[in-house]
Every structure is written in C-alpha cells, then in structure tokens.
Motif scaffolding. Structure first.
Motif, mmCIF file in Angstrom:
data_model
loop_
_atom_site.group_PDB
_atom_site.id
_atom_site.type_symbol
_atom_site.label_atom_id
_atom_site.label_comp_id
_atom_site.label_asym_id
_atom_site.label_seq_id
_atom_site.Cartn_x
_atom_site.Cartn_y
_atom_site.Cartn_z
ATOM 1 N N UNK A 141 0.565 37.777 -62.612
ATOM 2 C CA UNK A 141 1.016 38.895 -63.971
ATOM 3 C C UNK A 141 -0.722 40.236 -63.624
ATOM 4 N N UNK A 142 -1.865 39.184 -63.447
ATOM 5 C CA UNK A 142 -2.848 39.638 -63.858
ATOM 6 C C UNK A 142 -3.851 40.279 -62.317
ATOM 7 N N UNK A 143 -2.636 39.587 -61.334
ATOM 8 C CA UNK A 143 -2.754 39.805 -59.728
ATOM 9 C C UNK A 143 -4.502 38.921 -59.432
ATOM 10 N N UNK A 144 -4.124 37.486 -60.428
ATOM 11 C CA UNK A 144 -5.634 37.039 -60.253
ATOM 12 C C UNK A 144 -5.833 35.798 -59.223
ATOM 13 N N UNK A 145 -6.572 35.083 -59.769
ATOM 14 C CA UNK A 145 -7.528 34.091 -58.219
ATOM 15 C C UNK A 145 -7.710 32.501 -59.181
ATOM 16 N N UNK A 146 -7.157 31.877 -58.346
ATOM 17 C CA UNK A 146 -7.820 29.816 -58.717
ATOM 18 C C UNK A 146 -8.919 29.893 -56.953
ATOM 19 N N UNK A 147 -9.522 28.925 -58.662
ATOM 20 C CA UNK A 147 -10.485 28.418 -57.286
ATOM 21 C C UNK A 147 -10.726 27.145 -57.249
ATOM 22 N N UNK A 148 -10.388 26.045 -56.321
ATOM 23 C CA UNK A 148 -10.218 24.365 -56.515
ATOM 24 C C UNK A 148 -12.139 24.456 -55.852
ATOM 25 N N UNK A 149 -12.112 23.464 -56.603
ATOM 26 C CA UNK A 149 -13.945 23.050 -56.204
ATOM 27 C C UNK A 149 -14.140 20.917 -55.291
ATOM 28 N N UNK A 150 -13.820 21.898 -53.834
ATOM 29 C CA UNK A 150 -14.316 20.701 -52.583
ATOM 30 C C UNK A 150 -15.400 20.281 -53.173
ATOM 31 N N UNK A 151 -16.133 19.933 -52.015
ATOM 32 C CA UNK A 151 -17.328 19.123 -52.164
ATOM 33 C C UNK A 151 -17.935 18.691 -50.174
ATOM 34 N N UNK A 152 -19.367 19.120 -49.959
ATOM 35 C CA UNK A 152 -20.323 19.046 -48.651
ATOM 36 C C UNK A 152 -19.929 17.924 -47.767
#
Ligand SMILES: NC(=O)c1ccc[n+]([C@@H]2O[C@H](COP(=O)([O-])OP(=O)(O)OC[C@H]3O[C@@H](n4cnc5c(N)ncnc54)[C@H](OP(=O)(O)O)[C@@H]3O)[C@@H](O)[C@H]2O)c1
Length: 315
Positions: A141-152
């Motif tokens: 509804x907010x045209x939003x975003x999700x960020x997942x946290x990875x690792x080197x």
C-alpha cells in the motif's frame, strides 16, 4: 545505481515515512534506528526483550529528543510473536520499509531447537520470511521496501542452506553462514516473485562488512563492550568498522530512492567503508536453491505470501 554521492551522514528527509527494524536493541539494528530517526522517520524499534527495548528507545531519545519512535515486542524465533507483532503493525497503519536485521550472530556450540526448528535458521530466516509475508499488504500500500541482511561470509564459505535445519552436520559457523546465504537467496527470490506478481514492493539485500562493538562508541544500555573486547577489536582495526558505520549499507538499501529491487549494498572496501552496490555471492543467486528454500520456509512457517491481495492493496 553505482552512484558514489550518497552521504550516510546526511540522509534525505524521511519525514512521514515509517520503518520497522528487527533486532533494534543493539548493534546494527540500533544504529540503523538512530540514523532513520535522525532523518525524521517514524521508527518502530522491535526486539525480544522489553528492558532492552526501553534502553534502546531511551538512547535514541537522548541523541534526538524529537525522534518519532515506538517499541514493539518481536521475537523472530517465535512464530506466535511474529504474527502478533505483524497484526499490531497492520492495525497501526502505514509501513514504508522493513529492515530484517535481527540475528543470532554467535550460535550455540550444539544444535538447539526452538518451536520445532533449528535456532539460527528460525531466528535469522524463518521469522523474517514470516514477518515480511505478514506485512506485505501494508508495504505494498505504501509502495515500500524490505531489506534482508546478508554477510560477506557467504562469499568466502560455501555453506548453502540445502539442509536448512542442519539435521546432520551442525556446526555453529555452518549454521550462521548458511542462514545468511538463505537471507540473501530469499531477498533475491522475493524480488523476482514481487515483480512477477506486479506487487510494487522492492526486496533488497545489504551486508555491513565486519562491524564490531569494540570499535563502536559507547551507548548506555546498548553498546557497553568490556575493556578486553575493546582491546581485541582494536587489534583488527584495519579490517573492521563500527556498528554505526556498518548500519550505513543497511540504511542506504532501505531509503535510497534510487536503489533498485534485487540490488545488494555493502561497504566499498567489502569489510568497511561507505555503502555501495555490491554483488551477492554467485552461489546465493542459484534459482533452484531459492525455489527449494522458499518452499521450505512456507512449509515451516505456514505463511504463504499474499501476492494477489498485496497487489490489490496497492491499487
Ligand atoms: N556485525 C557484523 O560484522 C555483521 C556481519 C555480517 C552480517 N551481520 C548481520 O547483521 C545483523 C545484526 O548483527 P549485529 O552485529 O548488530 O549483532 P548483535 O549486536 O549481536 O545484535 C543482534 C540483534 O538481534 C537481536 N536478536 C537476536 N535474536 C533475536 C530474536 N530471537 N528475536 C529478536 N531479536 C533478536 C538481538 O537482540 P537482544 O539484544 O535481545 O540479544 C540484537 O538486537 C545480523 O543479522 C548479522 O547476521 C553482522
């Protein structure tokens, strides 16, 4: 996308935006909240421990008395907690972004099970898969975003989540690395699925390089490393950075208006530095791995992402 003019100390004005951060009680999650709040965002600090949430909220308020923040109990290893928190967020309304940061970073020596699932997989992966699915409608509804946290670490060690529950061959490091390979793979798979279903939500991945508490300024109730930790962490200074700096890549992935879904952000010098576009490890980009993992997460969490309802919520 490869812009170098991003200034993590001078974020765009985020007034009117709402972000939810998991694992906000210390480390990268806390500093991400502080940076988002300083840019004017409304921030929902989540965590599993009410006392630590109070400490984290007080610390953000000390640095920015006008910060628009609230706290919410959310234990990512507990599906009941995830569902309850998601219901609260849906009832409260707007959600522009999710930072899926919480994690077991130092896994137990022996395999542990919580709610029927291996602890590291449950905390780092399953809880976030379920949370993102439960919050897909308000995000859309907010045209939003999700960020997942990875690792080197996923570029260095070839531990893949082919046996995500690690029924055989558990080691603490294997559990950690494959959980981060899983979050990266899910981030990329989510972006493809969201595009395919026409859902206007972006899914990105970010990694913080090597960020240690002993290289991070003291914050009462949030970052209080011992003298020994400071000493040991400072020995590694050339290849590390503070958690405050580590949060930069996570925050950029979450709020840079020019970031694309499916992108990864990480420090310019891999372990440290200003946030730049990075490349996920080739092995995490294998689509058959992603498809198997997605099914495993659906089965384990009983959450099916509501793509069609999310698309309708956005229209
Ligand atoms: N630091 C690095 O160099 C590095 C490198 C690569 C990736 N990462 C990733 O970055 C993320 C944050 O790492 P960090 O260095 O900030 O670690 P940290 O300082 O240990 O913080 C971890 C956070 O996750 C929370 N958490 C742990 N289990 C939880 C659960 N079941 N439910 C809710 N919250 C939970 C902790 O809450 P409590 O306060 O209650 O324990 C804490 O707020 C992790 O996903 C990690 O894998 C870090």
């Amino acid at each position: 996308m490869a812009r170098t003019d991003w200034d993590s100390r001078n974020l765009p004005d985020l007034t009117g935006k709402t972000y939810l951060v998991t694992g906000a009680t210390r480390g990268l999650g806390y500093f991400a909240c502080q940076q988002l709040a300083a840019a004017g965002a409304h921030v929902v600090l989540t965590g599993r421990n009410p006392n630590r949430l109070v400490d984290a909220k007080s610390a953000v308020k000390r640095s920015n008395p006008d910060a628009a923040i609230e706290t919410l109990l959310l234990d990512t290893s507990n599906m009941g907690s995830v569902r309850a928190a998601a219901a609260t967020v849906r009832a409260r309304g707007r959600l522009d972004g999710l930072l899926l940061n919480a994690g077991v970073v130092h896994p137990p020596k022996q395999r542990q099970v919580v709610g029927g699932h291996e602890l590291v997989f449950a905390t780092n992966v399953l809880g976030h898969f379920a949370l993102a699915g439960e919050l897909l409608k308000p995000l859309a509804a907010a045209r939003g975003r999700m960020v997942w946290v990875g690792s080197m670490s996923t570029s260095i060690w070839a531990h893949l989540p082919t046996d995500p529950e690690l029924v055989e061959g558990y080691t603490p490091w294997r559990a950690y690395v494959q959980s981060k390979a899983a979050t990266t793979s899910l981030a990329l798979g989510a972006d493809k699925r969201l595009r395919a279903h026409g859902v206007p939500v972006q899914s990105l991945v970010a990694h913080p390089g090597y960020s240690t508490s002993g290289r991070t300024r003291g914050v009462r109730g949030v970052n209080e490393p011992s003298r020994l930790t400071r000493f040991v962490d400072n020995l590694q200074a050339p290849i590390t950075q503070s958690k405050e700096q580590g949060a930069w890549a996570l925050v950029r992935a979450l709020v840079d208006p020019r970031a694309d879904g499916g992108a990864m952000y990480g420090p310019a010098l891999i372990a440290r530095g200003a946030p730049r576009v990075a490349t996920p490890a080739r092995r995490t980009r294998r689509s058959e791995l992603g498809a198997d993992l997605w099914r495993a997460c659906e089965t384990a969490t009983h959450v099916r992402w509501p793509f069609d309802r999310a698309r309708r919520a956005a229209s």
